[in-house]
Write a protein that holds these residues in place. Structure first.
Motif, PDB file in Angstrom:
ATOM      1  N   UNK A 724      61.104  29.030 -61.748  1.00  0.00           N
ATOM      2  CA  UNK A 724      62.435  29.357 -62.263  1.00  0.00           C
ATOM      3  C   UNK A 724      63.323  28.126 -62.350  1.00  0.00           C
ATOM      4  N   UNK A 725      63.126  27.176 -61.467  1.00  0.00           N
ATOM      5  CA  UNK A 725      63.952  25.967 -61.533  1.00  0.00           C
ATOM      6  C   UNK A 725      63.720  25.210 -62.828  1.00  0.00           C
ATOM      7  N   UNK A 726      62.505  25.305 -63.370  1.00  0.00           N
ATOM      8  CA  UNK A 726      62.252  24.638 -64.645  1.00  0.00           C
ATOM      9  C   UNK A 726      63.160  25.191 -65.738  1.00  0.00           C
ATOM     10  N   UNK A 775      60.919  28.288 -52.595  1.00  0.00           N
ATOM     11  CA  UNK A 775      60.534  29.377 -53.498  1.00  0.00           C
ATOM     12  C   UNK A 775      61.752  29.820 -54.287  1.00  0.00           C
ATOM     13  N   UNK A 776      61.499  30.611 -55.332  1.00  0.00           N
ATOM     14  CA  UNK A 776      62.609  31.092 -56.143  1.00  0.00           C
ATOM     15  C   UNK A 776      63.377  32.197 -55.431  1.00  0.00           C
ATOM     16  N   UNK A 777      64.586  32.417 -55.903  1.00  0.00           N
ATOM     17  CA  UNK A 777      65.403  33.502 -55.359  1.00  0.00           C
ATOM     18  C   UNK A 777      64.638  34.817 -55.392  1.00  0.00           C
ATOM     19  N   UNK A 781      62.069  36.089 -58.193  1.00  0.00           N
ATOM     20  CA  UNK A 781      60.630  36.178 -57.913  1.00  0.00           C
ATOM     21  C   UNK A 781      60.141  37.626 -57.969  1.00  0.00           C
ATOM     22  N   UNK A 782      60.989  38.589 -57.596  1.00  0.00           N
ATOM     23  CA  UNK A 782      60.578  39.992 -57.545  1.00  0.00           C
ATOM     24  C   UNK A 782      61.097  40.802 -58.730  1.00  0.00           C
ATOM     25  N   UNK A 783      61.624  40.119 -59.738  1.00  0.00           N
ATOM     26  CA  UNK A 783      62.232  40.838 -60.869  1.00  0.00           C
ATOM     27  C   UNK A 783      61.193  41.631 -61.648  1.00  0.00           C
TER      28      UNK A 783
END
Length: 787
Positions: A724-726, A775-777, A781-783
């Protein structure tokens, strides 16, 4: 079958060679008076002198001796002409053997046809100076150097009865792609493949400089070539009689060795990798041409490279030298009163399809068979509800490719090539149907290596590209799988192939070939462990700059759309297809039936994803192209549904990028009315794109609402970071897209200021979270899609 030539055979070889040399010189210089029936005058000479003489005598020698070999042994053979600017030689030989007149009936084998042959060469409305698609017998675009040997091996793969001779110029031998190509013999299966006979032509010079391989000691060169796994046969000299004898003996010896190696593997079960023969031919550059011009040495030097006598219209001495040069071949002995080649010139010329200019392998569409592609239903993933499941798209495609490999096992006309990335790109299912081609040492720890394998992996994108081009051009099918960032290595090679395809569309005797298909994966948005060095989506930009009738670019957003696109490109003809798809798990958005309809449309509204109700125009359009951009747009649409329910949002997904172009610029382009009905003529369009944003602007710049088009994509901000940071780094994330909507929908910036601030806050929290947790939020990550 080594044999000595009789004096009569030497004479007939020499007569043919002289005829070819005469025709090569004539093409470079003559506009009229092709048989010198009257004294040569300046008006008989072209006003602009273009072409390459220096390499032509050597190519004529090779062609002459290949003729003898083919006819004497009834060989099925083609030749790849690496020094492609030696076009005059290949055209001359094609005219002599009659294949040129068969392709171009107006260029008859007589004096008038010879005049036309000469006049058209490098002349407005004529033919190029190099070996080009217009040249019968050619599968190799000679305008750029480095690819001949790779093309030769690609042509030989799965062609067990074919001999592929390959002339490699010593200038070409200095290129990186050619240097890598020497290793192709470690992948050539003597049982199922044909043979390649490399002929390294050392004439000493490039345009203005000596060549490396011609200046190192012969024993050093010999050791180098032996180290590559070849058994060199050296032919050196400038005396025609001696060279004819040596060249004939070398070719006989080479074919004897090839035949013995194939017999040992096919009949005796030999498994050792053969040491294949090759020929090293040293002859003077510009051999038989002017020795000196204006007191300077020409023959045997770089001065013979192009046009040795270039002052014909201003220097009477040059005109006299040209006439003497042409008459030195004694054309009256070569051509009869009508200008036809005399019988003794054609003694060794093969007949019918055995002629190098008429072999169907050099017009591969004549041999092409339909590729068996099973019904997609057996590979498709079930999708009862959009976004409820996830799959790795390329892994699903790999199952389809496995079946194609299995269904072509008997006919052996499909190959998968790639630079050591088949398993990395999730296509390893193909190993259930075939192994990886390998003829070198095998250790117990190795997996999936097979002498008869049809997956070809080598860490050279150049070699993969050259192999596949040679394979396709000789009438077979294939796919090139590559990391997206590194396919740029073959930018120049794909240029040449696109130009080849565009040109062949205008040549009626060239039959369509299978498309050159790229699968680009391990793409820019999912290079979490490799980082910035592996992040570059620009190959699409490069390809879409090229001939619109040839190039196609597809960005399927999920597994079933990749299957549909994959089936389409594998069945297509005469295109370069670029398919960009992810190998990481992504959401399944469409069922197979929906995917087929959507891919056929190329771009369409996902009504179920937006909030339009049909009672009014949308307030904003969210568009996307690519798997990760699609997920971010879907997440943004869901946020807008929850936070701004009064907003009418249209969601558009684009699979076929060319659909964005005007209809008069690309066959897949939309007419303006169709584009406006889809994207609206006046509403804000927020477009999340897989690659560089300016490509979308360039494709759509003429559209009515281009000023309302705002594109987010990759803007060269990458590193080793979370997935997600990308997208956050490049302002492609869902929160940024929502902010863009608020900024661009009239009146919304004030009413939805709180929502915009909320989105900015999440982006800031993301920055701190990944640095604390790696890790992503959790909400990212769980969306899941809950539309």
């Amino acid at each position: 079958m080594n044999q000595s030539l009789t004096d009569a055979e030497v004479q007939t070889l020499d007569v043919h060679w002289r005829a070819a040399n005469y025709l090569a010189v004539g093409q470079i210089y003559l506009l009229d008076n092709p048989l010198l029936r009257e004294p040569l005058r300046a008006e008989h000479v072209k006003p602009r002198l273009l072409g390459h003489w220096g390499t032509s005598p050597g190519l004529n020698l090779v062609h002459t001796h290949l003729n003898r070999l083919i006819r004497a042994r009834d060989l099925d053979a083609i030749c790849i002409w690496g020094p492609g600017h030696g076009g005059p030689a290949v055209l001359a030989n094609s005219w002599l053997e009659g294949s040129y007149s068969a392709a171009y009936p107006d260029i008859t084998r007589d004096e008038e046809g010879m005049r036309k042959l000469f006049r058209q060469f490098s002349f407005p409305g004529g033919v190029p100076s190099h070996v080009a698609p217009e040249t019968p017998g050619s599968i190799h675009e000679g305008g750029e150097l480095g690819y001949s040997l790779a093309h030769a091996y690609g042509a030989a793969f799965d062609n067990p009865g074919l001999l592929v001779a390959c002339v490699i110029g010593d200038g070409e031998a200095e290129t990186g792609p050619l240097a890598g190509s020497w290793h192709a013999n470690k992948f050539l299966d003597p049982v199922h493949d044909g043979a390649v006979l490399p002929i390294l032509h050392l004439n000493g010079y490039k345009i203005a400089n000596p060549t490396v391989l011609s200046r190192i000691p012969e024993d050093e060169l010999d050791q180098l070539l032996r180290g590559y796994g070849h058994e060199p046969i050296h032919v050196t000299g400038d005396d025609p009689v001696a060279v004819h004898r040596a060249m004939a003996a070398a070719m006989d010896q080479a074919v004897d060795r090839i035949t013995a190696a194939q017999r040992a593997a096919r009949e005796e079960g030999a498994v050792e990798r053969p040491r294949w023969p090759m020929i090293v031919l040293r002859t003077p550059k510009g051999w038989t041409g002017p020795d000196k011009v204006d007191g300077l040495q020409v023959e045997g030097t770089w001065r013979a490279h192009q046009v040795p006598l270039d002052g014909i219209h201003t220097n009477p001495e040059h005109l006299a030298q040209l006439e003497a040069w042409l008459r030195s071949y004694r054309p009256e002995e070569l051509f009869d009163e009508s200008g036809r080649p005399r019988a003794e010139v054609l003694v060794h010329v093969p007949e019918g399809e055995r002629r190098l200019g008429a072999n169907p392998h050099a017009n591969g569409g004549l041999l092409l068979r339909e590729l068996p592609v099973r019904e997609l239903e057996r590979f498709a993933v079930p999708v009862d509800k959009p976004g409820a499941t996830m799959h790795e798209p390329t892994r699903i495609l790999g199952e389809l490719l496995e079946q194609v490999m299995a269904d072509t096992a008997g006919r052996r006309d499909f190959r998968l090539v790639g630079p050591d990335e088949t398993a990395s790109n999730r296509l390893q299912a193909v190993y259930q149907a075939t192994g990886k081609a390998w003829q070198a040492q095998v250790l117990p720890v190795d997996e999936n290596l097979a002498r008869d394998g049809r997956v070809v992996e080598v860490l050279s994108e150049h070699l993969c590209q050259g192999w596949l081009e040679g394979y396709l051009l000789t009438g077979r099918h294939g796919l090139f799988s590559c990391y997206e960032a590194f396919v740029h290595i073959v930018d120049s090679m794909v240029n040449q192939h696109i130009k080849w395809l565009r040109t062949t569309r205008q040549i009626p005797w060239r039959a369509p070939i299978a498309s050159l298909n790229y699968l680009l994966t391990s793409h820019v948005w999912r290079q979490d462990h490799n980082g910035f060095s592996h992040q570059d989506p620009g190959f699409v930009d490069h390809v879409l700059n090229k001939s619109p009738e040839v190039v196609r670019v597809y960005l399927p957003p999920d597994a079933n759309t990749l299957l549909s696109v994959g089936e389409h490109v594998l069945r297509s003809r005469d295109y370069v297809n670029v398919v960009v798809a992810g190998k990481q798990p992504c959401f399944d958005w469409l069922s197979l039936d929906q995917a087929r309809v959507h891919c056929a449309r190329g771009a369409g509204i996902w009504e179920w994803a937006g909030t339009e109700d049909g009672s009014r125009d949308p307030d904003v359009v969210l568009a996307c192209a690519g798997d990760v951009p699609t997920m971010e747009v879907m997440a943004a649409a869901q946020l807008l549904r929850e936070l701004l329910p009064q907003l009418a949002v249209r969601v558009i997904n684009v699979v076929d990028l060319a659909r964005l172009m005007p209809a008069d610029e690309h066959p897949h382009g939309m007419k303006d009315k169709e584009f406006d009905s889809l994207f609206t003529p006046d509403k804000p369009v927020i477009f999340a794109y897989h690659g560089y944003p300016w490509l979308i602007h360039r494709l759509a710049y003429r559209r009515t609402n281009h000023d309302q088009l705002h594109v987010r994509g990759y803007k060269e901000s990458g590193t080793t970071t979370t997935p997600f940071d990308m997208v956050v780094r490049n302002d492609l994330d869902r929160y940024r897209l929502v902010m863009d909507v608020i900024d661009r929908v009239p009146g919304l910036s004030v009413r939805a200021a709180g929502v915009r601030q909320q989105m900015a806050d999440v982006r800031a929290r993301h920055h701190d979270w990944i640095r604390a947790h790696g890790t992503d939020l959790p909400e990212v990550a769980d969306w899941t899609w809950n539309g």
